[in-house]
Design an enzyme around this catalytic site. Structure first.
Site, PDB file in Angstrom:
ATOM      1  N   CYS A 257       0.813  -1.220   0.000  1.00 13.54           N
ATOM      2  CA  CYS A 257       0.000   0.000   0.000  1.00 13.54           C
ATOM      3  C   CYS A 257       0.848   1.274   0.000  1.00 13.54           C
ATOM      4  O   CYS A 257       0.673   2.150  -0.857  1.00 13.54           O
ATOM      5  CB  CYS A 257      -0.982  -0.016   1.172  1.00 13.54           C
ATOM      6  SG  CYS A 257      -0.219  -0.054   2.814  1.00 13.54           S
ATOM      7  N   HIS A 305      -2.769   0.915   6.842  1.00 12.86           N
ATOM      8  CA  HIS A 305      -3.109   0.822   5.423  1.00 12.86           C
ATOM      9  C   HIS A 305      -3.447   2.199   4.864  1.00 12.86           C
ATOM     10  O   HIS A 305      -4.106   3.001   5.521  1.00 12.86           O
ATOM     11  CB  HIS A 305      -4.309  -0.122   5.237  1.00 12.86           C
ATOM     12  CG  HIS A 305      -4.577  -0.467   3.802  1.00 12.86           C
ATOM     13  ND1 HIS A 305      -3.717  -1.228   3.049  1.00 12.86           N
ATOM     14  CD2 HIS A 305      -5.600  -0.132   2.974  1.00 12.86           C
ATOM     15  CE1 HIS A 305      -4.210  -1.375   1.823  1.00 12.86           C
ATOM     16  NE2 HIS A 305      -5.348  -0.716   1.756  1.00 12.86           N
ATOM     17  N   HIS A 317      -5.880   1.914  -4.253  1.00 12.86           N
ATOM     18  CA  HIS A 317      -4.930   1.383  -3.267  1.00 12.86           C
ATOM     19  C   HIS A 317      -4.438   0.005  -3.703  1.00 12.86           C
ATOM     20  O   HIS A 317      -5.015  -0.645  -4.579  1.00 12.86           O
ATOM     21  CB  HIS A 317      -5.578   1.296  -1.876  1.00 12.86           C
ATOM     22  CG  HIS A 317      -6.609   0.202  -1.755  1.00 12.86           C
ATOM     23  ND1 HIS A 317      -6.767  -0.544  -0.601  1.00 12.86           N
ATOM     24  CD2 HIS A 317      -7.526  -0.296  -2.632  1.00 12.86           C
ATOM     25  CE1 HIS A 317      -7.735  -1.437  -0.784  1.00 12.86           C
ATOM     26  NE2 HIS A 317      -8.210  -1.300  -1.992  1.00 12.86           N
TER      27      HIS A 317
END
Length: 341
Positions: A257, A305, A317
């Site tokens: 990420c 994240h 993402h």
């Protein structure tokens, strides 16, 4: 008529044997029953849970590796400085040698005797003055040598500390890597326990769920309202749609990420730190109501994240192991914060 005898009662030993046999028989069905295999949905939930558990140690690993690179760079620079200082010391020692020899030769005779023996007092005084200058130069050179040697000792001590820190970070990184790999191995084992038909069903269920939530990893180009560097960053991110998530990766063929957000903004000429936490700390915080395309989104907390806001309530993402870079609704995960590079 035959006689009827009452049967002889079994001995205690026989009763015990029969009892054990009966007990063994009664246990056989229970022991032979295998634990029921988990259903496809149960396997999927367990695998997703393991993938989620990998995210935090992945970011910790990224941070450790980044620190290790920084320390290694410092050590390399320090070793270059050490080599240069050692060379300077060696050269200074070579210069001091002739000065010391000249002083030794001149001081071989007592100055008063040398003056008495000299046929030309003026010549002697000139030599004495020159000798004084030589002595001053030698003293100055010696002081410089001592200072450089002290610096060399301190530099070596600092370098030794950095080398120790590198060794410690390598051990810590190895521990995090093992933790991540163990969880991924458990996930693979669960997936391998499924039949081909069950795997196909699980993938179909995932696709239906993604479609229902509006998630998509299909190739696309950014054509939103962003401009300047934000547009360049989003254009790069969109070009990565469909590429696989891989922990610890910063591209170009796969990403985690923070690896994706960092690569996207780097393509726009902006250097971001490596990890989710570092990117969160470095960016200027913006409210959810003030989001602009290109802003970095943090879900769950400030170190687990992240992704990038693309506009219209959506974000791009790199999700988790087993999935690809995708576009998802902003609220598909618990929103925590946002920052603007």
């Amino acid at each position: 008529m035959g006689t009827h005898r009452r049967p002889k009662p079994p001995s205690r030993a026989r009763i015990a044997t029969l009892g054990m046999a009966a007990g063994a028989v009664s246990l056989l069905p229970t022991q032979s029953q295998a634990a029921p295999k988990p259903t496809v949905d149960e396997v999927r939930k367990q695998v997703e849970q393991l993938y989620e558990e990998v995210e935090a140690p992945t970011e910790e690993y990224n941070g450790i590796v980044e620190k290790q690179k920084k320390l290694q760079g410092e050590v390399d620079n320090a070793q270059d400085r050490l080599a240069r200082k050692q060379q300077e010391i060696n050269e200074l020692r070579e210069k001091i040698g002739p000065l010391a020899a000249a002083q030794y030769r001149s001081n071989g005779i007592d100055p008063s005797v040398e003056l008495f023996l000299s046929s030309d007092p003026d010549e002697y005084l000139d030599k004495a003055q020159a000798l004084g200058r030589t002595s001053d130069r030698q003293s100055e050179a010696l002081r410089a040598l001592q200072s450089m040697q002290r610096e060399l000792v301190q530099e070596r001590a600092d370098t030794a500390k950095r080398l120790k820190a590198i060794q410690e970070s390598r051990a810590k990184a190895a521990g995090k890597k093992e933790e991540i790999q163990n969880k991924l191995a458990k996930a693979r084992k669960l997936l391998n326990s499924l039949t081909a038909a069950q795997r196909a069903k699980m993938e179909a269920d995932q696709e239906r769920e993604d479609a229902a939530t509006g998630a998509s990893d299909a190739p696309a180009s950014y054509n939103g309202p962003a401009s300047g560097r934000a547009k360049a960053a989003l254009s790069f991110a969109y070009a990565q749609l469909g590429k696989p998530y891989e922990w610890g990766s910063t591209g170009p063929n796969s990403y985690d990420c923070s690896g994706l957000t960092g690569a996207a903004w780097r393509a726009a000429g902006v250097s971001l730190p490596r990890t989710v936490k570092q990117q969160y700390d470095a960016g200027r915080k913006v409210a959810k109501s003030d989001l602009q395309p290109g802003d970095i989104i943090y879900w769950y907390n400030d170190n687990q994240h992240n992704g990038m806001y693309v506009g219209n309530g959506k974000a791009i993402h790199a999700p988790r192991t087993g999935k690809n870079v995708e576009i998802v609704p902003l609220d598909s995960m618990p929103f925590f914060a946002a920052s603007r590079p």
